[in-house]
Structures are given as structure tokens and as C-alpha cells.
Design a protein around this motif. Structure first.
Motif, PDB file in Angstrom:
ATOM      1  N   ILE A   1      51.146  25.527  27.967  1.00 34.58           N
ATOM      2  CA  ILE A   1      50.576  25.262  26.642  1.00 34.58           C
ATOM      3  C   ILE A   1      49.066  25.104  26.748  1.00 34.58           C
ATOM      4  O   ILE A   1      48.319  25.619  25.906  1.00 34.58           O
ATOM      5  N   ASN A   2      48.593  24.447  27.801  1.00 26.90           N
ATOM      6  CA  ASN A   2      47.146  24.322  28.011  1.00 26.90           C
ATOM      7  C   ASN A   2      46.505  25.693  28.194  1.00 26.90           C
ATOM      8  O   ASN A   2      45.403  25.939  27.696  1.00 26.90           O
ATOM      9  N   ALA A   3      47.181  26.598  28.883  1.00 29.30           N
ATOM     10  CA  ALA A   3      46.665  27.950  29.049  1.00 29.30           C
ATOM     11  C   ALA A   3      46.615  28.676  27.707  1.00 29.30           C
ATOM     12  O   ALA A   3      45.663  29.427  27.431  1.00 29.30           O
ATOM     13  N   LEU A   4      47.600  28.434  26.864  1.00 31.30           N
ATOM     14  CA  LEU A   4      47.605  29.048  25.535  1.00 31.30           C
ATOM     15  C   LEU A   4      46.475  28.518  24.662  1.00 31.30           C
ATOM     16  O   LEU A   4      45.968  29.234  23.799  1.00 31.30           O
ATOM     17  N   VAL A   5      46.074  27.284  24.904  1.00 33.11           N
ATOM     18  CA  VAL A   5      44.893  26.742  24.213  1.00 33.11           C
ATOM     19  C   VAL A   5      43.670  27.561  24.606  1.00 33.11           C
ATOM     20  O   VAL A   5      42.877  27.974  23.754  1.00 33.11           O
ATOM     21  N   GLN A   6      43.531  27.815  25.907  1.00 34.06           N
ATOM     22  CA  GLN A   6      42.392  28.581  26.406  1.00 34.06           C
ATOM     23  C   GLN A   6      42.363  29.995  25.836  1.00 34.06           C
ATOM     24  O   GLN A   6      41.305  30.577  25.647  1.00 34.06           O
ATOM     25  N   GLU A   7      43.548  30.530  25.554  1.00 31.17           N
ATOM     26  CA  GLU A   7      43.652  31.874  24.982  1.00 31.17           C
ATOM     27  C   GLU A   7      43.499  31.866  23.460  1.00 31.17           C
ATOM     28  O   GLU A   7      43.539  32.920  22.826  1.00 31.17           O
ATOM     29  N   GLY A   8      43.366  30.678  22.874  1.00 30.08           N
ATOM     30  CA  GLY A   8      43.213  30.571  21.433  1.00 30.08           C
ATOM     31  C   GLY A   8      44.511  30.729  20.654  1.00 30.08           C
ATOM     32  O   GLY A   8      44.485  30.945  19.445  1.00 30.08           O
ATOM     33  N   LYS A   9      45.635  30.615  21.311  1.00 32.02           N
ATOM     34  CA  LYS A   9      46.931  30.798  20.662  1.00 32.02           C
ATOM     35  C   LYS A   9      47.550  29.496  20.179  1.00 32.02           C
ATOM     36  O   LYS A   9      48.465  29.507  19.363  1.00 32.02           O
TER      37      LYS A   9
ATOM     38  N   ALA B   1      44.825  20.215  19.306  1.00 30.99           N
ATOM     39  CA  ALA B   1      45.606  19.124  18.709  1.00 30.99           C
ATOM     40  C   ALA B   1      47.098  19.310  18.963  1.00 30.99           C
ATOM     41  O   ALA B   1      47.805  18.355  19.296  1.00 30.99           O
ATOM     42  N   GLU B   2      47.576  20.554  18.822  1.00 29.78           N
ATOM     43  CA  GLU B   2      48.990  20.837  19.101  1.00 29.78           C
ATOM     44  C   GLU B   2      49.315  20.572  20.563  1.00 29.78           C
ATOM     45  O   GLU B   2      50.361  19.993  20.886  1.00 29.78           O
ATOM     46  N   ALA B   3      48.443  21.006  21.444  1.00 23.24           N
ATOM     47  CA  ALA B   3      48.662  20.813  22.881  1.00 23.24           C
ATOM     48  C   ALA B   3      48.657  19.331  23.229  1.00 23.24           C
ATOM     49  O   ALA B   3      49.504  18.869  24.007  1.00 23.24           O
ATOM     50  N   ASP B   4      47.731  18.581  22.661  1.00 23.70           N
ATOM     51  CA  ASP B   4      47.672  17.141  22.920  1.00 23.70           C
ATOM     52  C   ASP B   4      48.939  16.447  22.439  1.00 23.70           C
ATOM     53  O   ASP B   4      49.494  15.601  23.140  1.00 23.70           O
ATOM     54  N   LEU B   5      49.397  16.813  21.249  1.00 27.43           N
ATOM     55  CA  LEU B   5      50.607  16.211  20.710  1.00 27.43           C
ATOM     56  C   LEU B   5      51.818  16.535  21.601  1.00 27.43           C
ATOM     57  O   LEU B   5      52.633  15.666  21.899  1.00 27.43           O
ATOM     58  N   TYR B   6      51.914  17.779  22.022  1.00 29.13           N
ATOM     59  CA  TYR B   6      53.008  18.177  22.904  1.00 29.13           C
ATOM     60  C   TYR B   6      52.963  17.391  24.211  1.00 29.13           C
ATOM     61  O   TYR B   6      53.972  16.819  24.646  1.00 29.13           O
ATOM     62  N   ARG B   7      51.783  17.349  24.824  1.00 32.90           N
ATOM     63  CA  ARG B   7      51.633  16.643  26.101  1.00 32.90           C
ATOM     64  C   ARG B   7      52.036  15.175  25.949  1.00 32.90           C
ATOM     65  O   ARG B   7      52.791  14.644  26.758  1.00 32.90           O
ATOM     66  N   GLN B   8      51.564  14.527  24.905  1.00 32.88           N
ATOM     67  CA  GLN B   8      51.886  13.115  24.696  1.00 32.88           C
ATOM     68  C   GLN B   8      53.370  12.899  24.416  1.00 32.88           C
ATOM     69  O   GLN B   8      53.972  11.957  24.932  1.00 32.88           O
ATOM     70  N   SER B   9      53.957  13.782  23.610  1.00 31.19           N
ATOM     71  CA  SER B   9      55.361  13.595  23.243  1.00 31.19           C
ATOM     72  C   SER B   9      56.304  13.909  24.395  1.00 31.19           C
ATOM     73  O   SER B   9      57.429  13.409  24.425  1.00 31.19           O
ATOM     74  N   VAL B  10      55.865  14.720  25.345  1.00 30.43           N
ATOM     75  CA  VAL B  10      56.705  15.076  26.489  1.00 30.43           C
ATOM     76  C   VAL B  10      56.452  14.153  27.678  1.00 30.43           C
ATOM     77  O   VAL B  10      57.392  13.618  28.267  1.00 30.43           O
ATOM     78  N   MET B  11      55.203  13.971  28.024  1.00 33.97           N
ATOM     79  CA  MET B  11      54.897  13.265  29.265  1.00 33.97           C
ATOM     80  C   MET B  11      55.100  11.751  29.163  1.00 33.97           C
ATOM     81  O   MET B  11      55.504  11.130  30.147  1.00 33.97           O
ATOM     82  N   GLY B  12      54.858  11.160  28.017  1.00 31.61           N
ATOM     83  CA  GLY B  12      55.084   9.714  27.864  1.00 31.61           C
ATOM     84  C   GLY B  12      56.537   9.342  28.108  1.00 31.61           C
ATOM     85  O   GLY B  12      56.849   8.513  28.981  1.00 31.61           O
ATOM     86  N   PRO B  13      57.457   9.950  27.353  1.00 30.72           N
ATOM     87  CA  PRO B  13      58.871   9.655  27.599  1.00 30.72           C
ATOM     88  C   PRO B  13      59.332  10.062  29.006  1.00 30.72           C
ATOM     89  O   PRO B  13      60.172   9.388  29.598  1.00 30.72           O
TER      90      PRO B  13
END
Length: 89
Positions: free
Chosen positions: A28-36, A40-52
Motif C-alpha cells: 500500500i505504501n508503494a501504491l502511495v508512491q505511484e499515486g494510486k 490518508a488511506e495508507a495511514d488509516l490502513y496501517r493503523q487499522s491493521v498494525m495496531g490490532p
């Protein structure tokens, strides 16, 4: 986990989940770099996955590694020596 075979299975499963989700976050971070994907979406995903995930790993593997320290991977970053999750977020 009283049974070593069960403890080993749980450890392998938890570390596989950790590796899969970490790879997903990196993608997902790579997709951010590609502009896809937006940052904000990547941050939300990271927080919702990695915290739990951190909570699940700590609650499951801390007691396993206390009872069976030899099951702790030598280079695992999933659970640090102090029993806290480590994933770079």
C-alpha cells in the motif's frame, strides 16, 4: 500454551500473519508512491491493521516465548525481547 507442538503451531501462524500484513502495508505504501492510493488511506490502513496485530501478537506470543524461549525467532521483529510489537510505525 501448555503443549509445545501447539505453541510451535501458534507461533508459526502468528509470524506468518505478521509477515503477510507487513507485506501488505508495504505494498500500500508503494501504491502511495505511484499515486494510486492517498497517504490518508495508507495511514488509516496501517493503523487499522498494525495496531490490532501488535496487540494480538503480544497477547498470544509473550506467554508462548516465556514458556518456550527457543521458539522465538532469533531475528524476529514481531515481538521484541520486552514483549512489545515492533513494526516501524
Amino acid at each position: 500454551m501448555q503443549n509445545r507442538e501447539a505453541a510451535q503451531h501458534v507461533t508459526e501462524t502468528m509470524l506468518a500473519v505478521f509477515n503477510t500484513l507487513t507485506t501488505s502495508v508495504q505494498r500500500i505504501n508503494a501504491l502511495v508512491q505511484e499515486g494510486k492510493v492517498s497517504s490518508a488511506e495508507a495511514d488509516l490502513y496501517r493503523q487499522s491493521v498494525m495496531g490490532p496485530l501488535d496487540k494480538m501478537l503480544v497477547s498470544t506470543l509473550t506467554s508462548v516465548f516465556e514458556r518456550y524461549p527457543e521458539l522465538r525467532p532469533a531475528s524476529s521483529c514481531a515481538i521484541s525481547h520486552e514483549g512489545k510489537g515492533q513494526h516501524g510505525s
